[in-house]
Design a protein around this motif. Structure first.
Motif, mmCIF file in Angstrom:
data_model
loop_
_atom_site.group_PDB
_atom_site.id
_atom_site.type_symbol
_atom_site.label_atom_id
_atom_site.label_comp_id
_atom_site.label_asym_id
_atom_site.label_seq_id
_atom_site.Cartn_x
_atom_site.Cartn_y
_atom_site.Cartn_z
ATOM 1 N N ASP A 53 0.945 -1.207 -0.014
ATOM 2 C CA ASP A 53 0.050 -0.092 0.162
ATOM 3 C C ASP A 53 0.850 1.304 0.089
ATOM 4 O O ASP A 53 2.091 1.090 -0.048
ATOM 5 C CB ASP A 53 -0.601 -0.125 1.057
ATOM 6 C CG ASP A 53 0.047 0.146 2.543
ATOM 7 O OD1 ASP A 53 1.039 0.363 2.449
ATOM 8 O OD2 ASP A 53 -0.877 -0.227 3.635
ATOM 9 N N PRO A 54 0.447 2.245 -0.024
ATOM 10 C CA PRO A 54 1.222 3.647 0.012
ATOM 11 C C PRO A 54 2.044 3.671 1.115
ATOM 12 O O PRO A 54 3.315 4.063 0.811
ATOM 13 C CB PRO A 54 0.360 4.684 -0.065
ATOM 14 C CG PRO A 54 -0.856 4.144 -0.728
ATOM 15 C CD PRO A 54 -1.057 2.877 -0.040
ATOM 16 N N ALA A 55 2.009 3.339 2.371
ATOM 17 C CA ALA A 55 2.680 3.284 3.319
ATOM 18 C C ALA A 55 4.011 2.179 3.164
ATOM 19 O O ALA A 55 4.955 2.618 3.577
ATOM 20 C CB ALA A 55 1.849 2.972 4.794
ATOM 21 N N ALA A 56 3.749 1.260 2.615
ATOM 22 C CA ALA A 56 4.767 0.199 2.405
ATOM 23 C C ALA A 56 5.642 0.835 1.265
ATOM 24 O O ALA A 56 6.719 0.406 1.027
ATOM 25 C CB ALA A 56 4.145 -1.051 2.044
ATOM 26 N N ILE A 57 5.188 1.335 0.366
ATOM 27 C CA ILE A 57 6.041 2.100 -0.786
ATOM 28 C C ILE A 57 6.872 2.840 -0.305
ATOM 29 O O ILE A 57 8.091 3.035 -0.529
ATOM 30 C CB ILE A 57 5.075 2.438 -1.905
ATOM 31 C CG1 ILE A 57 4.358 1.373 -2.673
ATOM 32 C CG2 ILE A 57 5.837 3.212 -2.735
ATOM 33 C CD1 ILE A 57 3.390 1.785 -3.680
ATOM 34 N N ARG A 58 6.435 3.747 0.617
ATOM 35 C CA ARG A 58 7.189 4.964 1.167
ATOM 36 C C ARG A 58 8.340 4.230 2.102
ATOM 37 O O ARG A 58 9.357 4.665 2.057
ATOM 38 C CB ARG A 58 6.147 5.504 2.364
ATOM 39 C CG ARG A 58 7.064 6.875 2.782
ATOM 40 C CD ARG A 58 5.974 7.573 3.655
ATOM 41 N NE ARG A 58 5.385 8.833 2.751
ATOM 42 C CZ ARG A 58 5.763 9.782 2.319
ATOM 43 N NH1 ARG A 58 6.979 9.738 2.257
ATOM 44 N NH2 ARG A 58 4.904 10.220 1.425
ATOM 45 N N LEU A 59 8.299 2.849 2.746
ATOM 46 C CA LEU A 59 9.291 2.566 3.513
ATOM 47 C C LEU A 59 10.330 1.832 2.412
ATOM 48 O O LEU A 59 11.520 1.515 2.862
ATOM 49 C CB LEU A 59 8.564 1.128 4.075
ATOM 50 C CG LEU A 59 7.927 1.497 5.336
ATOM 51 C CD1 LEU A 59 7.215 0.278 6.007
ATOM 52 C CD2 LEU A 59 8.634 2.276 6.327
ATOM 53 N N LEU A 60 9.972 1.593 1.144
ATOM 54 C CA LEU A 60 11.211 1.105 0.442
ATOM 55 C C LEU A 60 12.282 2.049 0.065
ATOM 56 O O LEU A 60 13.500 1.636 -0.267
ATOM 57 C CB LEU A 60 10.514 0.995 -1.210
ATOM 58 C CG LEU A 60 9.333 0.072 -1.170
ATOM 59 C CD1 LEU A 60 8.916 -0.015 -2.472
ATOM 60 C CD2 LEU A 60 10.091 -1.642 -0.951
ATOM 61 N N VAL A 61 11.963 3.606 0.081
ATOM 62 C CA VAL A 61 12.962 4.424 -0.144
ATOM 63 C C VAL A 61 12.895 5.366 1.392
ATOM 64 O O VAL A 61 12.076 6.194 1.128
ATOM 65 C CB VAL A 61 12.909 5.354 -1.166
ATOM 66 C CG1 VAL A 61 13.898 6.305 -1.403
ATOM 67 C CG2 VAL A 61 12.935 4.311 -2.669
ATOM 68 N N PRO A 62 13.733 5.169 2.134
ATOM 69 C CA PRO A 62 13.794 6.063 3.316
ATOM 70 C C PRO A 62 13.929 7.729 3.220
ATOM 71 O O PRO A 62 13.188 8.375 3.842
ATOM 72 C CB PRO A 62 15.023 5.548 3.966
ATOM 73 C CG PRO A 62 15.414 4.170 3.598
ATOM 74 C CD PRO A 62 14.927 4.448 2.221
#
Length: 112
Positions: A53-62
């Motif tokens: 989801d968008p939150a998990a995508i955000r975690l891909l690139v700190p």
């Protein structure tokens, strides 16, 4: 002489600031695209289905900017065999700055 140096610096500073901002933006965009492009292979290698989801995508690139808004047309799904479900990712990084990336079904290729 000092006035000329100060005037030159004053003229160049805004340009340098815009160049630095553009370079940072290009950097996180490239990092995000690379991380998304690697997901089919990662799911295949781990043998585990992945749903983002968008939150998990955000975690891909700190180092994504806090102001970046990420929206998905559907959750991003990758099967254990590496097959992507496909979706559209809308990135909004500021007023008037919106970009839509398409994650292609099956291959997981990211296109803008």
């Amino acid at each position: 002489m000092l006035a000329i140096v100060a005037l030159t610096a004053g003229l160049m500073l805004p340009s340098a600031s815009r160049w630095i901002d553009a370079t940072r933006e290009r950097g996180w965009r490239d990092d995000l695209r690379a991380a998304l492009s690697s997901l089919p292979m990662r799911a295949f290698q781990q043998g585990v289905p992945t749903v983002l989801d968008p939150a998990a995508i955000r975690l891909l690139v700190p180092d994504l900017p806090a102001s970046l808004e990420i929206k998905l047309s559907a959750p991003l799904r990758y099967g254990a065999n590496g097959v992507a479900g496909g979706a559209e990712i809308t990135l909004r990084s500021g007023p008037g700055k919106q970009e839509i990336w398409v994650v292609e079904p099956v291959t997981g290729l990211v296109k803008s």
